[in-house]
Scaffold this active site. Structure first.
Site, mmCIF file in Angstrom:
data_model
loop_
_atom_site.group_PDB
_atom_site.id
_atom_site.type_symbol
_atom_site.label_atom_id
_atom_site.label_comp_id
_atom_site.label_asym_id
_atom_site.label_seq_id
_atom_site.Cartn_x
_atom_site.Cartn_y
_atom_site.Cartn_z
ATOM 1 N N ILE A 97 0.863 -1.178 0.000
ATOM 2 C CA ILE A 97 0.000 0.000 0.000
ATOM 3 C C ILE A 97 0.900 1.229 0.000
ATOM 4 C CG2 ILE A 97 -0.148 0.041 2.536
ATOM 5 C CD1 ILE A 97 -2.992 1.113 2.260
ATOM 6 N N VAL B 51 4.576 -1.174 3.116
ATOM 7 C CA VAL B 51 4.199 0.206 2.852
ATOM 8 C C VAL B 51 5.150 0.758 1.803
ATOM 9 C CG1 VAL B 51 3.872 2.502 3.817
ATOM 10 C CG2 VAL B 51 3.345 0.482 5.206
ATOM 11 N N LYS B 52 4.578 1.339 0.762
ATOM 12 C CA LYS B 52 5.388 1.885 -0.330
ATOM 13 C C LYS B 52 5.728 3.352 -0.065
ATOM 14 C CE LYS B 52 4.459 0.651 -4.623
ATOM 15 N NZ LYS B 52 3.709 0.393 -5.886
ATOM 16 N N ILE B 53 7.025 3.640 -0.160
ATOM 17 C CA ILE B 53 7.530 5.006 0.000
ATOM 18 C C ILE B 53 8.301 5.357 -1.259
ATOM 19 C CG2 ILE B 53 9.116 6.491 1.290
ATOM 20 C CD1 ILE B 53 8.471 4.861 3.783
ATOM 21 N N ASN C 2 8.328 -1.151 0.775
ATOM 22 C CA ASN C 2 8.519 -1.276 -0.670
ATOM 23 C C ASN C 2 8.878 0.118 -1.163
ATOM 24 O OD1 ASN C 2 8.156 -1.268 -3.457
ATOM 25 N ND2 ASN C 2 6.383 -2.630 -3.410
#
Length: 924
Positions: free
Chosen positions: A108, A139-141, A162
């Site tokens: 996400i 968690v996508k950064i 991610n």
């Protein structure tokens, strides 16, 4: 798993699905992909959710209830997204466990507006981690300059990360360093690192899309930059995850940060559609693959180790590009900026779409929107969702009402009906096969109210016979050669028609009664029992355990006895034997039907807020509307769904109409202009064909609350049944009545029994003297009646109508198309004269539906009881009376019970049923 994917996986690469949609999460497709081994993880981003939400109606049901609760756009957005992410995480959990955390992750992304803000990125990442609360979440950064420290801090905090939008080798090096530094920070803080996972999402095809146009036609460098860039990144990966720094972390359980190849769909049609998959295969990597590319790779992709080939050639390709003046630093910086911008535009569009739908849903409630939002908040404050599932009787009856609370506790089994039904599926299916093999091609349900209404719904949805009564002009393919009908009348003409259409040599008769002693059911049983020459092989019984009907069935050697759940009341019994046995005989896919019911059940869970509970949200609308004077729930339905409108009528009327309170269902009332309705209305539209769209728009524009439920797949009736059950009990709790008792049902039954007993003793039915008589028409009334004509008599009676009241037509006539058409016209005529809502029910059928409401609900109604002389009567075997006498006794019992309940009532007795047209003329 395809052989290509099987080989790919054996080579050390995992395919993650670059797509998420509620539809595939709910229809089983997503789970099937996992079980086949097609995918081993999922990634999402703002563009994916924009496609999923803004370009479909899959989320509208959830969005609507959240809008009713007054949630703002961003809150709704995150609720919808997190629901999908949670569901995907749960679906992948077995793979996550099996692979010891190697795969099974779902990503996400933080919102792109935070891409250049380290502190807010860190904060949102932690919020998402806490809200999803799944160990296989990532968690996508984004790998912006500001994102790098956020990555480190998030890893240090124990989150799986991610890192997305990586284009340059320089930035990739920073990403890997941030990951290692975050692990080191945890080690220094004496925290474990063996559970932390991370991938670095290196974007591929966009590089070629950016560079190719800058190259001359025919350049051998076209289509080379992206693969070369990725191969060099993979080379850097091997260099970084080696040496003493890495080894120190590895011994403490650290996992490598796998490279993930993103943007692997082929944008240029001149390149093979699996180009960015075939050429990027290597150990310890992930390819996040969009749907079309996955299909193409399964069909004709090539699985071979390719990533470590041609690294020198890749370096040479990049050098040649630089020599041509194409700076990879410039290109990748532009791509990074464009990537953030594209995601930002996607989420901006998505939020705008949600806002539009939110406003539309909230405005559908008209003046009720604020009070409904407050009610949903109150339901949460009262812990109503959890209390419902705990069977808390105080939701419907105070502690001092011991009898009321007891009735609740023994009637809550419907909440688990689907679980119990699944245990009986084989029994249902085996029985259906047995009936078909026995040569019986039609089934007649002898039942009343909840014992037959669901059978009628299923028979008219899953059957291609011509529609009857309110259900004309629509057909669906019938999945079975067996047709199912119901007989819920004691009108002799209707009984004769049923006998003609369901002769004993071809029919199976289902004798359905929860109590086992329903008068109409037993009369019809006696008639068909004699007609069949007492052949028990053509009869089955559906009843509660230990009833007189069970004993009768076993004594007479019925083919089968289905013992229903005694902890479910009749009107909540749709998903028990009473509905599912007929459904099985129709050939309905019961697993599919129950899956849809279970889906709605999962949406109405005890741990979710009331706003996210579709049933409770609808109940809040209905209940709050009633408290504000909008207590006439007008149910509009497209023809295929008309029978379901009648099912809704029963569950609402019988559950809510008591103690002088109630929500009056007004099903299938002919729709008029908006000015035909007062401010006591709420409209529900069961939409399938859309033929009432224009009318609903006009009503809504006029300020009337209009709630629409699209039902395109008839199996969704399983979900709707559960939704309405939850809604009704919620609404009853709000208006302060016990949804599970029926204190006034017995009044007319007692009078009817006394009338019959007197008839059997004296040979004459006592029904009083007419108050008015002319031209063969008799009018009965508890008060004096005057008038030169029936028109005058009816006009005087209708002038007694109260503002915001209603008029009920109780027609003890044969239920057929012609009669229904006339009654519909009568409804319109009376509405025009009174301004009231007008209901119409065929007796004695309606006594098991709206009868409770008539005697126990608000005292603001006029009742027009219509009876007629039977043209051809039929004796009821063993009962000492005819059907004509029975239905007349029931009508008189109903009439006198209404008087006893201090209702305003007029009975019009016609020379024949056909003379009902004269009644219509008298109302002109």
């Amino acid at each position: 798993m395809s052989e290509t994917i099987k080989k790919l996986t054996s080579l050390g690469q995992s395919l993650w699905y670059d797509n998420i949609q509620r539809k595939i999460l709910e229809n089983g497709e997503f789970k099937a992909m996992i079980e086949r081994g097609d995918i081993r993880g999922v990634t999402s981003n703002p563009s994916i959710f924009n496609n999923a939400i803004a370009k479909s109606t899959d989320y509208d049901s959830a969005l609507t209830s959240l809008a009713w609760a007054g949630w703002d756009t961003k809150k709704i957005f995150w609720q919808l997204v997190i629901e999908d992410i949670k569901a995907a995480c749960d679906a992948f959990l077995p793979l996550y466990e099996e692979s010891n955390g190697g795969d099974g992750y779902v990503s996400i992304e933080v919102t792109p507006d935070l891409a250049y803000d380290t502190e807010k990125t860190v904060a949102q990442a932690q919020q998402l981690w806490a809200r999803v609360a799944r160990k296989n979440l990532m968690v996508k950064i984004p790998a912006t300059k500001e994102g790098i420290p956020a990555i480190r801090r998030s890893i240090a905090a124990g989150l799986n990360i991610n890192i997305t939008l990586i284009f340059s080798l320089k930035r990739y090096a920073e990403v890997m360093d941030a990951y290692l530094s975050g692990l080191e920070d945890r080690v220094n803080a004496k925290q474990s690192i063996d559970h932390i996972a991370s991938v670095a999402s290196f974007f591929v095809s966009r590089v070629d899309t950016k560079i190719d146009p800058q190259l001359p036609d025919g350049s051998p460098l076209k289509g080379k930059a992206a693969i070369a860039n990725a191969k060099l990144a993979y080379d850097e990966y091997h260099k970084t995850f080696a040496g003493s720094r890495w080894e120190k972390l590895k011994v403490k359980g650290a996992r490598v940060q796998r490279p993930l190849w993103a943007s692997t769909s082929t944008k240029n049609p001149a390149y093979p559609d699996t180009y960015y998959v075939d050429n990027l295969i290597g150990p310890e990597t992930v390819n996040t693959i969009p749907p079309a590319t996955l299909d193409a790779f399964k069909d004709h992709g090539t699985a071979a180790l390719t990533l470590m080939r041609g690294v020198d050639e890749a370096q040479n390709d990049i050098a040649q590009l630089e020599a041509r003046g194409i700076s990879m630093d410039v290109v990748t910086k532009e791509l990074e900026d464009e990537g953030v911008k594209a995601f930002d535009e996607a989420i901006t569009h998505l939020l705008a779409t949600i806002e539009e739908r939110r406003k539309n849903a909230a405005s559908s409630l008209g003046p009720l929107s604020d009070s409904v939002a407050q009610r949903l908040s109150q339901l949460d404050s009262d812990s109503a969702p959890a209390r419902l599932w705990k069977h808390d009787p105080s939701l419907w009856a105070p502690a001092k009402d011991k009898a009321g609370q007891h009735e609740v506790t023994i009637r809550m089994g419907w909440l688990d009906s689907t679980d119990k039904a699944r245990k009986k599926l084989k029994e249902y299916q085996d029985f259906a096969k047995e009936v078909r093999s026995a040569g019986m091609d039609r089934v007649l349900v002898l039942g009343m109210g909840g014992s037959s209404l669901t059978a009628e719904v299923f028979s008219l949805l899953f059957d291609d016979r011509p529609r009857t009564m309110d259900n004309k002009s629509s057909t669906v393919n019938r999945p079975s050669s067996v047709k199912v009908g119901i007989l819920d009348s004691t009108d002799p003409a209707q009984v004769a028609e049923a006998a003609k259409n369901y002769p004993p040599e071809k029919a199976l008769y289902i004798v359905a009664s929860k109590s086992g002693g329903t008068a109409e059911v037993m009369a019809n049983f006696n008639y068909f029992w004699k007609l069949s020459k007492k052949d028990g092989s053509h009869f089955i019984a559906t009843t509660d355990p230990n009833t007189s009907l069970e004993a009768l069935a076993r004594k007479n050697k019925f083919r089968k006895v289905f013992l229903a759940d005694e902890f479910v009341g009749g009107r909540y019994s749709a998903l028990t034997d009473f509905g599912l046995v007929p459904a099985a005989l129709l050939g309905v896919d019961l697993n599919h039907l129950l899956d849809r019911a279970d889906w709605m059940r999962s949406q109405c869970g005890e741990n979710d807020p009331a706003a996210r509970n579709p049933g409770m949200a609808l109940g809040a609308v209905i209940g709050e509307s009633a408290l504000h004077g909008r207590d006439k729930l007008t149910v509009v339905a497209d023809p295929p769904l008309s029978a379901f409108a009648n099912w809704i009528e029963q569950i609402i009327a019988e559950s809510s109409g008591k103690n002088g309170k109630g929500i009056l269902p007004v099903p299938l009332e002919p729709i008029g202009n908006p000015d035909a309705y007062g401010d006591d209305r709420v409209f529900v539209y069961l939409r399938q064909t859309g033929e009432h769209d224009d009318a609903m728009t006009k009503l809504r524009n006029a300020g009337h609350p209009v709630i629409q439920f699209p039902i395109s797949n008839f199996y969704d009736i399983g979900a709707e049944i559960f939704r309405w059950e939850i809604a009704v009990v919620t609404a009853c709790s709000i208006i302060g009545v016990n949804a599970f008792d029926q204190p006034n049902v017995e009044s007319s039954k007692k009078i009817t029994k006394a009338k019959i007993a007197e008839y059997q003793k004296k040979g004459k039915l006592k029904e009083g003297k007419p108050a008015w008589k002319k031209d063969g028409v008799s009018v009965f009334s508890p008060t004096a009646v005057t008038g030169a004509s029936l028109n005058v008599v009816l006009s005087k009676f209708l002038k007694k109508a109260k503002p915001s009241g209603y008029v009920a037509i109780n027609a003890y006539l044969p239920r057929n198309d012609e009669m229904t058409d006339v009654l519909q016209k009568i409804r319109v005529a009376i509405r025009a004269k009174t301004g009231n809502a007008v209901t119409a029910g065929f007796g004695p059928r309606f006594q098991h539906s709206t009868g409770q409401f008539h005697k126990g609900g608000p005292k603001n109604a006029l009742f027009l009881v219509v009876t007629a002389e039977a043209e051809k009567d039929i004796d009821i075997p063993t009962e000492g009376l005819s059907y004509g006498t029975l239905i007349r006794a029931q009508a008189v019992g109903d009439y006198e019970a209404l008087i006893e309940a201090k209702r305003k009532v007029l009975r019009v007795h016609l020379p024949s049923a056909g003379d009902v047209k004269g009644l219509l003329e008298a109302l002109a």
